[in-house]
Write an enzyme that holds these catalytic residues in place. Structure first.
Site, mmCIF file in Angstrom:
data_model
loop_
_atom_site.group_PDB
_atom_site.id
_atom_site.type_symbol
_atom_site.label_atom_id
_atom_site.label_comp_id
_atom_site.label_asym_id
_atom_site.label_seq_id
_atom_site.Cartn_x
_atom_site.Cartn_y
_atom_site.Cartn_z
ATOM 1 N N ARG A 107 -12.969 1.212 -37.806
ATOM 2 C CA ARG A 107 -13.056 -0.178 -38.157
ATOM 3 C C ARG A 107 -12.230 -1.065 -37.398
ATOM 4 O O ARG A 107 -10.995 -0.530 -37.223
ATOM 5 C CB ARG A 107 -13.220 -0.498 -39.598
ATOM 6 C CG ARG A 107 -11.706 -0.612 -40.319
ATOM 7 C CD ARG A 107 -10.988 -1.355 -40.477
ATOM 8 N NE ARG A 107 -9.680 -1.530 -40.961
ATOM 9 C CZ ARG A 107 -8.458 -1.087 -40.102
ATOM 10 N NH1 ARG A 107 -8.638 -1.034 -38.854
ATOM 11 N NH2 ARG A 107 -7.242 -0.859 -40.528
ATOM 12 N N ASP A 136 -10.529 0.189 -45.794
ATOM 13 C CA ASP A 136 -10.890 0.844 -44.408
ATOM 14 C C ASP A 136 -12.059 1.745 -44.946
ATOM 15 O O ASP A 136 -13.195 1.779 -44.243
ATOM 16 C CB ASP A 136 -9.663 1.876 -43.996
ATOM 17 C CG ASP A 136 -8.565 0.982 -43.441
ATOM 18 O OD1 ASP A 136 -8.601 -0.206 -43.298
ATOM 19 O OD2 ASP A 136 -7.501 1.448 -43.384
HETATM 20 C C1 GLA Z 1 -3.964 -0.209 -43.445
HETATM 21 C C2 GLA Z 1 -4.751 0.005 -44.909
HETATM 22 C C3 GLA Z 1 -5.436 -0.926 -45.276
HETATM 23 C C4 GLA Z 1 -4.854 -2.412 -45.320
HETATM 24 C C5 GLA Z 1 -4.306 -2.610 -43.792
HETATM 25 C C6 GLA Z 1 -3.533 -3.889 -43.425
HETATM 26 O O1 GLA Z 1 -5.166 -0.156 -42.367
HETATM 27 O O2 GLA Z 1 -5.065 1.456 -44.763
HETATM 28 O O3 GLA Z 1 -5.815 -0.689 -46.551
HETATM 29 O O4 GLA Z 1 -3.951 -2.714 -46.198
HETATM 30 O O5 GLA Z 1 -3.474 -1.582 -43.272
HETATM 31 O O6 GLA Z 1 -4.444 -4.770 -43.819
#
Ligand code: GLA
Length: 338
Positions: free
Chosen positions: A15, A143
């Site tokens: 993603r 994510d």
């Molecule tokens: C990482 C974490 C997510 C989110 C991002 C910041 O990707 O896995 O859960 O907190 O950082 O937006």
């Protein structure tokens, strides 16, 4: 002659977050999208004592009594939670590791599906989040939820207070390029947990989650560092709202301006950028055809996301990928493993 064995193959995309960073664990808003690059996991049942994991990182034995190599600990956590039986798990990934494109969420979602977990987005997202927490990475839900919920041609407006996911159509004249700064990072070893702690302290000072706070609440936070962290989250949620409106209205200039403001807030108030990311964002924004750019993911290294006219020539970073809003994770039950 090849004999088709019973097996299951699952694919999960990575993603990229268009806007709304460090908001998910604050009950705030984000607008990520699944991308075409991802991880494929194939499971072949076997008589062995447990699971054997085969990936480009090596081969690991997972199961009762097995000492698990650190790189295989996420798989071991998931397998344990799903009560997985014996089998050989083969992993093929197109995602760079530690670049902020959710290679670990894509891997864990694909593995959960290959091991037979029901394809329910929120349940899988929670399962994968718990498994990551157990390995020492205190990640939010963004994510795995994005990896599960992706819709072709759409970004996902996610409200982490309600966990509502609303697909937002992305205009066909919006091009997206992910640029790797070449500085890898792992969340467990980064100040990610410290940022989470600062946000929790700020939320306690004002009596509600930062994703639900107003700019007027900020003055009630006495600690100046916590106040700046909170200022980022509050302003970022407002930018997510405006960005979604801009995208729906095909106002890509406005969307790009909001991305640049998001980057500045992550750099100055949340302090998760790096000199390399700042330089790349500046260079990207000076390129003809670019509407805006910002770091994407947790920061501390990793990638930036650039919004541009499709086909814009960007000669930046170590590696780059043109990405498009893509469907979420899926199982191919009928796949025979030769
Ligand atoms: C990482 C974490 C997510 C989110 C991002 C910041 O990707 O896995 O859960 O907190 O950082 O937006």
């Amino acid at each position: 002659m090849n004999t088709a064995l019973p097996g299951r193959v699952a694919f999960a995309p990575g993603r990229v977050n268009l806007i709304g960073e460090h908001t998910d664990y604050n009950d705030g808003l984000a607008l990520p999208m699944a991308i075409g690059l991802g991880v494929e996991v194939s499971l072949t049942p076997s008589d062995g004592p447990g699971l054997v994991l085969e990936s480009s990182l090596g081969t690991a034995q997972i199961g009762p009594g097995a000492e698990v190599a650190p790189w295989a600990s996420l798989a071991a956590e998931l397998a344990g939670r799903l009560g997985a039986g014996a089998g050989v798990v083969r992993v093929r990934s197109e995602l760079p590791i530690g670049a902020g494109l959710s290679s670990s969420a894509a891997f864990s979602v694909a593995l959960a599906l290959a091991l037979g977990a029901e394809p329910l987005p929120l349940a899988i997202a929670r399962l994968c989040q718990e498994a990551e927490h157990a390995t020492g990475a205190p990640v939010g839900l963004m994510d795995p939820l994005t990896v599960m919920s992706g819709v072709a041609g759409h970004a996902l407006a996610i409200d982490f207070a309600t966990l509502g996911v609303t697909p937002v159509p992305v205009p066909s004249d919006a091009g997206f390029v992910v640029v790797d700064s070449g500085v890898p990072r792992t969340l467990g070893a980064s100040p990610y947990a410290e940022r989470r702690g600062q946000c929790e302290a700020a939320a306690a000072a004002i009596g509600r989650p930062l994703g639900r706070a107003d700019p007027g609440d900020l003055q009630r936070i006495a600690d100046p560092v916590q106040r700046r962290r909170a200022a980022h989250v509050v302003s970022e949620c407002e930018r997510v709202r405006e960005f979604a409106e801009a995208v729906v209205g095909s106002d890509l200039e406005r969307a790009g301006t909001l991305m640049v403001a998001s980057h500045a807030s992550l750099r100055d108030d949340f302090e998760v950028s790096t000199p390399e990311l700042d330089r790349l964002v500046e260079e990207a924004c000076a390129t003809d055809g670019v509407y805006g750019a910002r770091l994407t993911g947790a920061g501390f290294g990793g990638c930036l996301i650039v919004l541009c006219r499709p086909g814009t020539a960007l000669n930046l970073g170590v590696r780059r990928w043109e990405v498009a809003p893509s469907p979420g994770a899926r199982v191919r039950d009928d796949a025979g493993v030769a």
